[in-house]
Enzyme design. Structure first.
Site, PDB file in Angstrom:
ATOM      1  N   ARG A 176       0.843  -1.191   0.000  1.00 60.00           N
ATOM      2  CA  ARG A 176       0.000   0.000   0.000  1.00 60.00           C
ATOM      3  C   ARG A 176       0.879   1.242   0.000  1.00 60.00           C
ATOM      4  NH1 ARG A 176      -3.556  -2.814  -1.303  1.00 60.00           N
ATOM      5  NH2 ARG A 176      -5.592  -3.135  -0.356  1.00 60.00           N
ATOM      6  N   HIS A 184      -0.996  -0.323  -9.641  1.00 58.19           N
ATOM      7  CA  HIS A 184      -1.728  -1.207  -8.715  1.00 58.19           C
ATOM      8  C   HIS A 184      -2.288  -2.434  -9.463  1.00 58.19           C
ATOM      9  CE1 HIS A 184      -3.926  -1.246  -4.598  1.00 58.19           C
ATOM     10  NE2 HIS A 184      -3.738  -2.490  -5.049  1.00 58.19           N
TER      11      HIS A 184
HETATM   12  P1  NAP Z   1      -1.303 -11.035   5.683  1.00 56.18           P
HETATM   13  O1  NAP Z   1      -1.395 -12.493   5.370  1.00 56.18           O
HETATM   14  O2  NAP Z   1      -2.228 -10.471   6.690  1.00 56.18           O
HETATM   15  O3  NAP Z   1       0.212 -10.761   6.126  1.00 56.18           O
HETATM   16  C1  NAP Z   1       0.625  -9.565   6.687  1.00 56.18           C
HETATM   17  C2  NAP Z   1       2.033  -9.736   7.235  1.00 56.18           C
HETATM   18  O4  NAP Z   1       2.485  -8.465   7.742  1.00 56.18           O
HETATM   19  C3  NAP Z   1       2.109 -10.720   8.399  1.00 56.18           C
HETATM   20  O5  NAP Z   1       3.300 -11.466   8.318  1.00 56.18           O
HETATM   21  C4  NAP Z   1       2.141  -9.807   9.629  1.00 56.18           C
HETATM   22  O6  NAP Z   1       2.817 -10.337  10.753  1.00 56.18           O
HETATM   23  C5  NAP Z   1       2.932  -8.643   9.095  1.00 56.18           C
HETATM   24  N1  NAP Z   1       2.672  -7.423   9.878  1.00 56.18           N
HETATM   25  C6  NAP Z   1       1.503  -6.783  10.081  1.00 56.18           C
HETATM   26  N2  NAP Z   1       1.677  -5.713  10.883  1.00 56.18           N
HETATM   27  C7  NAP Z   1       2.992  -5.698  11.205  1.00 56.18           C
HETATM   28  C8  NAP Z   1       3.788  -4.866  12.040  1.00 56.18           C
HETATM   29  N3  NAP Z   1       3.272  -3.828  12.689  1.00 56.18           N
HETATM   30  N4  NAP Z   1       5.101  -5.160  12.150  1.00 56.18           N
HETATM   31  C9  NAP Z   1       5.639  -6.227  11.509  1.00 56.18           C
HETATM   32  N5  NAP Z   1       4.946  -7.059  10.711  1.00 56.18           N
HETATM   33  C10 NAP Z   1       3.639  -6.789  10.579  1.00 56.18           C
HETATM   34  O7  NAP Z   1      -1.478 -10.157   4.370  1.00 56.18           O
HETATM   35  P2  NAP Z   1      -1.223 -10.601   2.856  1.00 56.18           P
HETATM   36  O8  NAP Z   1      -2.381 -11.361   2.346  1.00 56.18           O
HETATM   37  O9  NAP Z   1       0.118 -11.210   2.764  1.00 56.18           O
HETATM   38  O10 NAP Z   1      -1.270  -9.167   2.131  1.00 56.18           O
HETATM   39  C11 NAP Z   1      -0.361  -8.147   2.454  1.00 56.18           C
HETATM   40  C12 NAP Z   1      -0.794  -6.834   1.833  1.00 56.18           C
HETATM   41  O11 NAP Z   1      -0.575  -6.861   0.422  1.00 56.18           O
HETATM   42  C13 NAP Z   1      -2.287  -6.525   1.938  1.00 56.18           C
HETATM   43  O12 NAP Z   1      -2.588  -5.968   3.207  1.00 56.18           O
HETATM   44  C14 NAP Z   1      -2.512  -5.550   0.802  1.00 56.18           C
HETATM   45  O13 NAP Z   1      -2.389  -4.234   1.267  1.00 56.18           O
HETATM   46  C15 NAP Z   1      -1.385  -5.850  -0.170  1.00 56.18           C
HETATM   47  N6  NAP Z   1      -1.860  -6.332  -1.495  1.00 56.18           N
HETATM   48  C16 NAP Z   1      -1.520  -5.628  -2.599  1.00 56.18           C
HETATM   49  C17 NAP Z   1      -1.905  -6.082  -3.836  1.00 56.18           C
HETATM   50  C18 NAP Z   1      -1.511  -5.358  -5.090  1.00 56.18           C
HETATM   51  O14 NAP Z   1      -2.005  -5.673  -6.161  1.00 56.18           O
HETATM   52  N7  NAP Z   1      -0.607  -4.402  -5.024  1.00 56.18           N
HETATM   53  C19 NAP Z   1      -2.652  -7.257  -3.951  1.00 56.18           C
HETATM   54  C20 NAP Z   1      -2.985  -7.944  -2.804  1.00 56.18           C
HETATM   55  C21 NAP Z   1      -2.584  -7.464  -1.561  1.00 56.18           C
HETATM   56  P3  NAP Z   1       2.258 -11.623  11.530  1.00 56.18           P
HETATM   57  O15 NAP Z   1       2.335 -12.754  10.530  1.00 56.18           O
HETATM   58  O16 NAP Z   1       3.211 -11.797  12.630  1.00 56.18           O
HETATM   59  O17 NAP Z   1       0.846 -11.305  11.922  1.00 56.18           O
HETATM   60  C1  GLV Z   2      -5.278  -5.332  -3.614  1.00 47.10           C
HETATM   61  O1  GLV Z   2      -4.608  -4.379  -3.512  1.00 47.10           O
HETATM   62  C2  GLV Z   2      -5.753  -6.113  -2.510  1.00 47.10           C
HETATM   63  O2  GLV Z   2      -5.634  -5.676  -1.361  1.00 47.10           O
HETATM   64  O3  GLV Z   2      -6.273  -7.213  -2.761  1.00 47.10           O
END
Ligand code: NAP
Ligand code: GLV
Length: 309
Positions: free
Chosen positions: A224, A272
């Site tokens: 983000r 994005h």
């Molecule tokens: P997720 O499974 O919830 O993983 C988030 C990770 O971040 C976890 O390892 C978590 O730690 C860590 N985290 C959260 N807060 C933290 C903090 N304060 N300090 C250190 N580590 C922290 O999320 P995800 O599914 O992997 O997705 C991640 C992000 O990608 C989404 O939130 C979204 O914004 C972004 N995204 C972008 C796109 C795009 O097209 N650009 C597409 C999809 C998603 P823990 O494991 O210890 O809880």
């Molecule tokens: C895209 O940015 C998502 O959060 O799935």
């Protein structure tokens, strides 16, 4: 049972068709044609407006169309006690895995510099370290971070990861919490950010953090825009502290034509698109959660509103 679809960017007809294959008895309604509000038990949302979800007194599930829910938590008042789920889907994961691998190699093999030499018609060779000589730091080791680490390891990069809680991923050294951040950063030649945007991570990629990376490191942000202090990033690119940044996300989207990020040196911007929600596979997953709600079971991938992800 009725579902209300609230998104100004996703195509409702695509989702309607996808759901018909899984839950033919589900009545699929599209905002603003809400019909009888008391029938609506499921909200499928990307960008709900303030108070929008409070209109449905019998809501049982709020299903986010995105993996990230920061904008949702910020934009709308959530009805108390209704679980919100985020989007976790193999196709979404595959898209991010590809995007991270692509841009890690792009930085590693110095593609931006070769493109500039090509534009100058300059046959110029650059030193090329092996992947095993480069360390990739994965900020966020959740669904997408863990999945994106694997192909990087497979082609030889040393991958380390930073998260809130310690992780046990094969071959990935785990750094957890604020106390371990600087040690993690100092070992990250290429920093990939896949953190959620939360009150704890807003603006985390600032001058201080960039200064803790090795001189000439690269940043790849697929998460983000709000994680980055963009003026600090531009300063780090201008000074050469960072050799390149790849951004799929920015604070303002679409990025305005006059935004200074467009003109920053050594930057690559994608609009994005790192990983896009897919209606076909997505509907299958949301349908499974609807089935669970109907059966009185706990849905998968519930968001913790306190933590913000
Ligand atoms: P997720 O499974 O919830 O993983 C988030 C990770 O971040 C976890 O390892 C978590 O730690 C860590 N985290 C959260 N807060 C933290 C903090 N304060 N300090 C250190 N580590 C922290 O999320 P995800 O599914 O992997 O997705 C991640 C992000 O990608 C989404 O939130 C979204 O914004 C972004 N995204 C972008 C796109 C795009 O097209 N650009 C597409 C999809 C998603 P823990 O494991 O210890 O809880
Ligand atoms: C895209 O940015 C998502 O959060 O799935």
């Amino acid at each position: 049972m009725s579902l209300i679809f609230c998104s100004r960017t996703d195509d409702p007809e695509e989702w309607r068709a996808a759901f018909a294959g899984h839950l033919p008895d589900l009545e699929f309604r599209v905002w603003p044609d809400v019909g009888a509000e008391e029938d609506v038990e499921i909200a499928l949302v990307w960008d709900p407006m303030e108070q929008q979800l409070l209109r449905f007194p019998n809501l049982k599930l709020i299903a986010s169309l995105g993996a990230g829910v920061d904008h949702l938590l910020a934009a709308t008042t959530l009805p108390e006690g209704v679980p919100m789920t985020r989007f976790v889907d193999d196709n979404l994961t595959q898209g991010m895995r590809e995007w991270v691998l692509l841009y890690t190699l792009y930085c590693h093999r110095r593609v931006p510099e070769y493109l500039a030499y090509q534009r100058a018609q300059d046959w110029h060779r650059l030193a090329a370290p092996f992947s095993y000589e480069r360390r990739v730091g994965m900020m966020g080791l959740g669904v997408l971070g863990a999945a994106s680490a694997k192909p990087l390891q497979d082609i030889g990069f040393e991958v380390i990861g930073w998260s809130r809680h310690e992780k046990d991923l094969p071959g990935v050294k785990s750094y957890a919490g604020a106390a371990a951040l600087d040690e993690f950063l100092a070992a990250s030649d290429i920093l990939v950010c896949l953190l959620p945007l939360t009150p704890a991570t807003e603006g985390i990629i600032d001058q201080r953090l960039l200064g803790a990376l090795p001189q000439g490191a690269c940043l790849i942000n697929g998460a983000r825009g709000g994680l980055v202090v963009e003026a600090d990033l531009i300063a780090a690119l201008e000074s050469g502290r960072l050799s390149h940044a790849v951004l799929d996300v920015t604070r303002k989207e679409p990025l305005p034509v006059d935004d200074p990020l467009w003109r920053a040196p050594n930057i690559t911007i994608t609009p994005h698109v790192a990983s896009i929600t897919n209606a076909q596979s997505g509907a299958r997953l949301v349908a499974e959660n609807i089935r669970r709600v109907r059966a009185g079971e706990v849905p998968h991938h519930i968001v913790d509103p306190e933590a913000g992800y």
